[in-house]
Design a protein around this motif. Sequence first.
Motif, PDB file in Angstrom:
ATOM      1  N   VAL A  82       0.837  -1.208   0.000  1.00  0.00           N
ATOM      2  CA  VAL A  82       0.000   0.000   0.000  1.00  0.00           C
ATOM      3  C   VAL A  82       0.870   1.256   0.000  1.00  0.00           C
ATOM      4  O   VAL A  82       0.624   2.200  -0.759  1.00  0.00           O
ATOM      5  CB  VAL A  82      -0.977  -0.015   1.186  1.00  0.00           C
ATOM      6  CG1 VAL A  82      -1.686   1.314   1.335  1.00  0.00           C
ATOM      7  CG2 VAL A  82      -1.995  -1.138   1.025  1.00  0.00           C
ATOM      8  N   VAL A  83       1.904   1.273   0.826  1.00  0.00           N
ATOM      9  CA  VAL A  83       2.794   2.441   0.884  1.00  0.00           C
ATOM     10  C   VAL A  83       3.524   2.628  -0.447  1.00  0.00           C
ATOM     11  O   VAL A  83       3.669   3.754  -0.935  1.00  0.00           O
ATOM     12  CB  VAL A  83       3.772   2.312   2.068  1.00  0.00           C
ATOM     13  CG1 VAL A  83       4.864   3.368   2.003  1.00  0.00           C
ATOM     14  CG2 VAL A  83       3.029   2.413   3.382  1.00  0.00           C
ATOM     15  N   SER A  84       3.958   1.540  -1.059  1.00  0.00           N
ATOM     16  CA  SER A  84       4.667   1.630  -2.342  1.00  0.00           C
ATOM     17  C   SER A  84       3.767   2.186  -3.436  1.00  0.00           C
ATOM     18  O   SER A  84       4.187   3.054  -4.212  1.00  0.00           O
ATOM     19  CB  SER A  84       5.185   0.255  -2.764  1.00  0.00           C
ATOM     20  OG  SER A  84       6.079  -0.241  -1.825  1.00  0.00           O
ATOM     21  N   VAL A  85       2.539   1.693  -3.503  1.00  0.00           N
ATOM     22  CA  VAL A  85       1.611   2.187  -4.528  1.00  0.00           C
ATOM     23  C   VAL A  85       1.306   3.660  -4.292  1.00  0.00           C
ATOM     24  O   VAL A  85       1.258   4.462  -5.234  1.00  0.00           O
ATOM     25  CB  VAL A  85       0.326   1.329  -4.552  1.00  0.00           C
ATOM     26  CG1 VAL A  85      -0.764   1.989  -5.384  1.00  0.00           C
ATOM     27  CG2 VAL A  85       0.641  -0.052  -5.095  1.00  0.00           C
ATOM     28  N   ALA A  86       1.115   4.050  -3.032  1.00  0.00           N
ATOM     29  CA  ALA A  86       0.842   5.461  -2.726  1.00  0.00           C
ATOM     30  C   ALA A  86       2.021   6.343  -3.132  1.00  0.00           C
ATOM     31  O   ALA A  86       1.820   7.419  -3.719  1.00  0.00           O
ATOM     32  CB  ALA A  86       0.545   5.626  -1.240  1.00  0.00           C
ATOM     33  N   MET A  87       3.219   5.893  -2.867  1.00  0.00           N
ATOM     34  CA  MET A  87       4.396   6.678  -3.237  1.00  0.00           C
ATOM     35  C   MET A  87       4.532   6.794  -4.752  1.00  0.00           C
ATOM     36  O   MET A  87       4.826   7.878  -5.275  1.00  0.00           O
ATOM     37  CB  MET A  87       5.656   6.063  -2.630  1.00  0.00           C
ATOM     38  CG  MET A  87       5.758   6.254  -1.137  1.00  0.00           C
ATOM     39  SD  MET A  87       7.176   5.443  -0.400  1.00  0.00           S
ATOM     40  CE  MET A  87       8.519   6.236  -1.238  1.00  0.00           C
ATOM     41  N   VAL A  88       4.336   5.702  -5.463  1.00  0.00           N
ATOM     42  CA  VAL A  88       4.437   5.737  -6.931  1.00  0.00           C
ATOM     43  C   VAL A  88       3.375   6.673  -7.504  1.00  0.00           C
ATOM     44  O   VAL A  88       3.652   7.465  -8.416  1.00  0.00           O
ATOM     45  CB  VAL A  88       4.312   4.315  -7.523  1.00  0.00           C
ATOM     46  CG1 VAL A  88       4.084   4.352  -9.014  1.00  0.00           C
ATOM     47  CG2 VAL A  88       5.544   3.500  -7.192  1.00  0.00           C
ATOM     48  N   TRP A  89       2.173   6.603  -6.963  1.00  0.00           N
ATOM     49  CA  TRP A  89       1.094   7.459  -7.480  1.00  0.00           C
ATOM     50  C   TRP A  89       1.389   8.935  -7.218  1.00  0.00           C
ATOM     51  O   TRP A  89       1.104   9.785  -8.055  1.00  0.00           O
ATOM     52  CB  TRP A  89      -0.240   7.040  -6.868  1.00  0.00           C
ATOM     53  CG  TRP A  89      -1.271   6.822  -7.924  1.00  0.00           C
ATOM     54  CD1 TRP A  89      -2.379   7.579  -8.140  1.00  0.00           C
ATOM     55  CD2 TRP A  89      -1.272   5.821  -8.929  1.00  0.00           C
ATOM     56  NE1 TRP A  89      -3.075   7.090  -9.200  1.00  0.00           N
ATOM     57  CE2 TRP A  89      -2.416   6.009  -9.717  1.00  0.00           C
ATOM     58  CE3 TRP A  89      -0.423   4.766  -9.254  1.00  0.00           C
ATOM     59  CZ2 TRP A  89      -2.740   5.213 -10.794  1.00  0.00           C
ATOM     60  CZ3 TRP A  89      -0.742   3.969 -10.318  1.00  0.00           C
ATOM     61  CH2 TRP A  89      -1.875   4.193 -11.070  1.00  0.00           C
TER      62      TRP A  89
END
Length: 172
Positions: A82-89
């Motif tokens: 979840v944190v990785s997807v939020a950062m990429v977005w």
Amino acid sequence: MTERVEDTVVRPAAAAGRPAGAPSAPGPVPPTGPGGVPGGVPAAPAKGRAPRRARLRLTRIDPWSVMKTSFLLSIAFAVVTVVSVAMVWQVLGAAGVWDSINSTIQEGIGGEDVASFRIEDYVGTSRVLGFTMLVAAIDVVLITAAATLIAFLYNMSAALLGGVEITLAEDN
């Protein structure tokens, strides 16, 4: 986790010059500490002596401990996802990718209907993070169940075949 020692390890006699298994001399025995050495200082392995080895066999894995461990690891994996997807977005938004996609679509298709088109309405941060959390929750359940099932299957196969044999050696 249960293991069974296949070979026994023979330690050298405590007194130098006395063969292993010989009776000790009569008299008081000095106090020994860890490692069986007088004074409590563990003995360093002698140079030239081969390291001790123990052959162990892993015959059973506790499914309850596997389930607890895999649950915690899958929770950690879900948080990282979840944190990785939020950062990429957020990086894609800060780099102007969404604005670039919007302008490309408006220029390519043209017309009044496309003038109000925004890609964020379809793949916005809230939708993507919601979908990511749903997938992460499903992954937690599936990873925990799969690891527990694998532990049960290992126990059944180890009962038939004897388990995995491991040889442990002492460092010099």
